[in-house]
Write an enzyme that holds these catalytic residues in place. Structure first.
Site, PDB file in Angstrom:
ATOM      1  N   ARG A 125      52.535  12.966  18.300  1.00 37.12           N
ATOM      2  CA  ARG A 125      52.176  13.323  19.682  1.00 37.12           C
ATOM      3  C   ARG A 125      52.148  14.838  19.747  1.00 37.12           C
ATOM      4  NH1 ARG A 125      54.138  11.291  25.574  1.00 37.12           N
ATOM      5  NH2 ARG A 125      52.813   9.602  24.866  1.00 37.12           N
ATOM      6  N   HIS A 135      44.136   9.482  24.176  1.00 36.64           N
ATOM      7  CA  HIS A 135      45.386   8.723  24.099  1.00 36.64           C
ATOM      8  C   HIS A 135      45.043   7.295  23.643  1.00 36.64           C
ATOM      9  CE1 HIS A 135      49.423   7.639  24.527  1.00 36.64           C
ATOM     10  NE2 HIS A 135      49.612   7.775  25.823  1.00 36.64           N
ATOM     11  N   GLN A 178      47.499   4.118  23.892  1.00 38.06           N
ATOM     12  CA  GLN A 178      47.631   3.570  25.235  1.00 38.06           C
ATOM     13  C   GLN A 178      46.501   2.598  25.533  1.00 38.06           C
ATOM     14  OE1 GLN A 178      50.126   4.201  27.771  1.00 38.06           O
ATOM     15  NE2 GLN A 178      49.097   2.336  28.479  1.00 38.06           N
ATOM     16  N   ASP A 220      45.746   7.781  36.538  1.00 36.67           N
ATOM     17  CA  ASP A 220      46.718   8.528  35.752  1.00 36.67           C
ATOM     18  C   ASP A 220      47.224   9.658  36.641  1.00 36.67           C
ATOM     19  OD1 ASP A 220      48.224   9.476  33.610  1.00 36.67           O
ATOM     20  OD2 ASP A 220      46.568  10.639  32.767  1.00 36.67           O
ATOM     21  N   CYS A 274      49.340   4.232  33.046  1.00 36.04           N
ATOM     22  CA  CYS A 274      50.067   4.413  31.784  1.00 36.04           C
ATOM     23  C   CYS A 274      51.508   4.863  31.996  1.00 36.04           C
ATOM     24  CB  CYS A 274      49.319   5.391  30.882  1.00 36.04           C
ATOM     25  SG  CYS A 274      49.154   7.060  31.542  1.00 36.04           S
ATOM     26  N   ARG A 324      52.502  -1.640  24.765  1.00 37.12           N
ATOM     27  CA  ARG A 324      52.474  -0.536  23.811  1.00 37.12           C
ATOM     28  C   ARG A 324      53.167  -0.958  22.513  1.00 37.12           C
ATOM     29  NH1 ARG A 324      52.069   4.750  25.559  1.00 37.12           N
ATOM     30  NH2 ARG A 324      52.067   5.202  23.319  1.00 37.12           N
TER      31      ARG A 324
END
Length: 312
Positions: A101, A128, A131, A229, A269, A297
């Site tokens: 990350r 991402h 996700q 988001d 998310c 996830r």
């Protein structure tokens, strides 16, 4: 040739189905698959804070029979005292996969180019993709159909900052799965031209589509999934993004927008800010599947790791 997962389209449409199918099998029988038995070690590197990514990858590697090695900011020489290229070669001699990350997508690309084990993007400034695997798995579970991907033909509408990593991944992963993706975002905050072009090209193969609009009502009409988001992505300056004059205010997902859809589910998310990008009545209401999404996830990333390691 070592396979990596740096962006959503690193899996072909057919490969995406393989990973989602494997994720469903792993969710049904969580401890039946041990491709990392040994235990093999997976390096999980964080340049940014994390809750779901950290826990899901650590728990997932352990469930696959492996050893998760968490490396927090400042705990290695990566990127400051030692180059990404040298670090990649060192890691490749000691671990079976690298999960990172980070900030710049180019760093992940350099890691993948110099190493010899799978590299997974656990979030960058541009994408991402992990996700989105979880999100597609969640949509399958709640709105699945008989298409190969289980979601082809469904309409997903994303609200908020169309230029951030989540919007980019929804555009690519959704179209890759044959979905009709709508990005509702204010002018000046819409997806990168390169992402739009790639999604349109992919749509000609999968039958999906991408629509960019600044009209939140138009985006909600007959949608099967509404998603948003945070208005301030990780590492961004907050100034002007989440105050009362924010350009994103009219893109809040409300009960009124949800009512325009086709009995839609709601995704986020997380972490979420009630009263900002989503109304509390939506995220805490019966159409919200955000905690199924968070759990997925774990299952999606286990499947991805197993799929990549098998091809290493």
């Amino acid at each position: 040739m070592t396979r990596h997962f740096l962006k959503d389209t690193d899996l072909s449409p057919a490969e995406l189905v393989e990973v989602l199918d494997l994720a469903q099998a792993m969710k049904a029988d969580p401890y039946a698959f041990k491709p990392l038995a040994g235990p093999q070690t997976v390096a999980i590197i964080f340049d940014k804070t994390s809750t779901r990514t950290r826990v899901s990858f650590a728990a997932g590697v352990a469930a696959l029979g492996g050893n998760p090695l968490i490396i927090n900011p400042g705990e290695s020489q990566l990127g400051h005292k030692e180059s990404i290229e040298d670090s990649a070669q060192v890691f490749s001699r000691m671990v079976s996969a690298i999960v990172w990350r980070t900030y710049e997508q180019s760093g992940l690309e350099r890691m993948a180019a110099s190493g010899s084990v799978p590299v997974i993007n656990a979030l960058s400034d541009d994408y991402h993709p992990c996700q989105l695997l979880a999100d597609l798995l969640t949509i399958r579970e709640h709105r699945g159909n008989d298409s190969a991907s289980g979601v082809a033909g469904l309409t997903l509408s994303y609200y908020g900052d169309g230029a951030n990593n989540m919007a980019h991944s929804y555009a690519l992963a959704g179209v890759n799965a044959g979905m009709h993706v709508r990005i509702a975002a204010p002018t000046g905050h819409q997806p990168a031209a390169s992402v739009v072009a790639e999604a349109h090209a992919l749509a000609r193969v999968t039958g999906g589509s991408l629509m960019i609009t600044d009209d939140p009502v138009a985006a909600a009409q007959d949608a099967d999934v509404l998603v948003t988001d945070t208005w301030v992505s990780m590492g961004q300056d907050h100034a002007g993004r989440d105050d009362e004059d924010s350009p994103f205010t009219k893109y809040q997902v409300t009960e009124e927008l949800m009512a325009l859809g086709h009995e839609p589910i709601f995704l986020h998310c997380l972490p979420a800010y009630r009263g900002k990008e989503v109304a509390a009545e939506v995220i805490d209401g019966p159409a919200s599947v955000v905690f199924d999404e968070a759990e997925n996830r774990l299952h999606a990333q286990k499947a991805l790791l197993a799929w990549l390691v098998e091809r290493a």
